[in-house]
Design a protein around this motif. Sequence first.
Motif, PDB file in Angstrom:
ATOM      1  N   ASP A  70      41.936  35.308  49.470  1.00 21.63           N
ATOM      2  CA  ASP A  70      40.845  35.566  48.536  1.00 21.63           C
ATOM      3  C   ASP A  70      40.971  34.655  47.321  1.00 21.63           C
ATOM      4  O   ASP A  70      41.450  35.055  46.264  1.00 21.63           O
ATOM      5  CB  ASP A  70      40.848  37.040  48.114  1.00 21.63           C
ATOM      6  CG  ASP A  70      39.602  37.421  47.323  1.00 21.63           C
ATOM      7  OD1 ASP A  70      38.676  36.586  47.253  1.00 21.63           O
ATOM      8  OD2 ASP A  70      39.545  38.544  46.791  1.00 21.63           O
ATOM      9  N   ARG A 116      27.092  37.624  43.150  1.00 25.24           N
ATOM     10  CA  ARG A 116      27.842  36.508  43.735  1.00 25.24           C
ATOM     11  C   ARG A 116      26.965  35.578  44.555  1.00 25.24           C
ATOM     12  O   ARG A 116      27.484  34.723  45.257  1.00 25.24           O
ATOM     13  CB  ARG A 116      28.973  37.048  44.620  1.00 25.24           C
ATOM     14  CG  ARG A 116      30.010  37.879  43.908  1.00 25.24           C
ATOM     15  CD  ARG A 116      31.180  38.208  44.815  1.00 25.24           C
ATOM     16  NE  ARG A 116      30.855  39.152  45.874  1.00 25.24           N
ATOM     17  CZ  ARG A 116      30.832  38.866  47.174  1.00 25.24           C
ATOM     18  NH1 ARG A 116      31.083  37.643  47.593  1.00 25.24           N
ATOM     19  NH2 ARG A 116      30.554  39.794  48.063  1.00 25.24           N
ATOM     20  N   GLY A 129      35.517  37.943  40.487  1.00 30.25           N
ATOM     21  CA  GLY A 129      36.678  38.607  41.053  1.00 30.25           C
ATOM     22  C   GLY A 129      37.904  38.555  40.168  1.00 30.25           C
ATOM     23  O   GLY A 129      37.938  37.961  39.101  1.00 30.25           O
ATOM     24  N   ASP A 163      26.542  41.971  48.719  1.00 33.08           N
ATOM     25  CA  ASP A 163      26.422  41.739  47.274  1.00 33.08           C
ATOM     26  C   ASP A 163      25.095  42.326  46.784  1.00 33.08           C
ATOM     27  O   ASP A 163      24.199  41.605  46.364  1.00 33.08           O
ATOM     28  CB  ASP A 163      26.495  40.224  46.990  1.00 33.08           C
ATOM     29  CG  ASP A 163      26.395  39.886  45.511  1.00 33.08           C
ATOM     30  OD1 ASP A 163      26.875  40.689  44.682  1.00 33.08           O
ATOM     31  OD2 ASP A 163      25.827  38.818  45.187  1.00 33.08           O
ATOM     32  N   THR A 208      32.746  38.828  52.202  1.00 32.00           N
ATOM     33  CA  THR A 208      33.096  40.114  51.603  1.00 32.00           C
ATOM     34  C   THR A 208      34.156  39.974  50.522  1.00 32.00           C
ATOM     35  O   THR A 208      34.399  40.920  49.768  1.00 32.00           O
ATOM     36  CB  THR A 208      33.608  41.101  52.671  1.00 32.00           C
ATOM     37  OG1 THR A 208      34.659  40.480  53.419  1.00 32.00           O
ATOM     38  CG2 THR A 208      32.487  41.503  53.621  1.00 32.00           C
ATOM     39  N   LYS A 209      34.783  38.814  50.419  1.00 35.57           N
ATOM     40  CA  LYS A 209      35.798  38.593  49.379  1.00 35.57           C
ATOM     41  C   LYS A 209      35.132  38.536  48.007  1.00 35.57           C
ATOM     42  O   LYS A 209      34.137  37.843  47.813  1.00 35.57           O
ATOM     43  CB  LYS A 209      36.554  37.287  49.638  1.00 35.57           C
ATOM     44  CG  LYS A 209      37.243  37.219  50.998  1.00 35.57           C
ATOM     45  CD  LYS A 209      38.423  38.170  51.059  1.00 35.57           C
ATOM     46  CE  LYS A 209      39.295  37.921  52.282  1.00 35.57           C
ATOM     47  NZ  LYS A 209      38.622  38.156  53.562  1.00 35.57           N
ATOM     48  N   GLU A 210      35.694  39.244  47.024  1.00 35.50           N
ATOM     49  CA  GLU A 210      35.051  39.316  45.714  1.00 35.50           C
ATOM     50  C   GLU A 210      35.125  37.998  44.952  1.00 35.50           C
ATOM     51  O   GLU A 210      34.387  37.802  43.980  1.00 35.50           O
ATOM     52  CB  GLU A 210      35.643  40.448  44.872  1.00 35.50           C
ATOM     53  CG  GLU A 210      37.116  40.274  44.533  1.00 35.50           C
ATOM     54  CD  GLU A 210      37.604  41.387  43.605  1.00 35.50           C
ATOM     55  OE1 GLU A 210      36.771  41.899  42.828  1.00 35.50           O
ATOM     56  OE2 GLU A 210      38.793  41.727  43.661  1.00 35.50           O
ATOM     57  N   ASN A 211      35.995  37.085  45.353  1.00 37.93           N
ATOM     58  CA  ASN A 211      36.071  35.786  44.694  1.00 37.93           C
ATOM     59  C   ASN A 211      35.254  34.719  45.415  1.00 37.93           C
ATOM     60  O   ASN A 211      35.402  33.530  45.138  1.00 37.93           O
ATOM     61  CB  ASN A 211      37.528  35.324  44.591  1.00 37.93           C
ATOM     62  CG  ASN A 211      38.266  36.065  43.501  1.00 37.93           C
ATOM     63  OD1 ASN A 211      37.853  36.056  42.350  1.00 37.93           O
ATOM     64  ND2 ASN A 211      39.345  36.733  43.859  1.00 37.93           N
TER      65      ASN A 211
END
Length: 329
Positions: free
Chosen positions: A30, A199, A290, A194, A165-168
């Motif tokens: 991530d 994002r 993130g 999102d 799906t990764k917040e970063n």
Amino acid sequence: MGNRGMEDLIPLVNRMQDAFSAIGQNANLDLPQIAVVGGQSAGKSSVLENFVGKDFLPRGSGIVTRRPLVLQLMNCPTEYAEFLHCKGKKFTDFDEVRQEIEAETDRITGVNKGISPVPINLRVYSPHVLNLTLVDLPGMTKVPVGDQPADIESQIKEMLMQFVTKENCLMLAVSPANSDLANSDALKIAKEVDPQGMRTIGVITKLDLMDEGTDAKDILENKLLPLRRGYIGVVNRSQKDIDGKKDINAAIAAERKFFLSHPAYRHLADRMGSPYLQKVLNQSCQAVPGSIASSMNASHLNWSRCVLARFCGCVCGFVLLSYSALKLL
């Protein structure tokens, strides 16, 4: 933290991506990156080629991108490309870059349209690019062809989800203007992972191919299907332009002329086009919401660089030890 600080971190992020790719864990990492998503023929390849200023991506019918392509753009006085799987070899002919992507894709997936989540890592050095890391993902499809399984749609979606799906991870949601945006594959995925649009950056392609008397003004003004980061319109080369080897720089000049002269878009011209999109993405990398990116403020810059450098060193060491152990078996 200023843009300079984030750019200082990009080489460390790239090293970590390369190290994790070498042990098959790239999708589980991530780190701040930009995932490019869209349906088949949405214009994703042309958007990326406009950033580089070179024709280097495979083209054709059906699913052309069949493995994730981690594209690391590095501003540099000289122009060349390197693949992680071809250590030490510099590619100065971008036709050869395309051929290598095709060959490396077929090596893992076979020659009959199979797909794989194993990424290809490509680094492009050029004086014409801004420092960016993008992941070009397979276009979404519903009908299997060749050796593709019956559940190809769910397999591709599962692959996309490993990244988006990764917040970063920022999403570059590419949608063609000459189709119903309410049914856009990219925007559907973005809405699912999102829902607040924090994002997602919308990219609208094929504005020059819309039916006469119609336009995408409401979308580009962020009034219809709004995103927190809004939409940017681009005009890519047509298939005729590509077949005729139209220069990308000439195409970008034509794109600028299109926005300045179109009555529905001229008031937005300074916030449209491929160069503006690249600039926005470069600046957006420092504002990923993130945990990693939010910790990278001015007071933590040296600490973050130190942690990333040490972690990257440990990972690289682990990879080398694992490789050495395998050779002894």
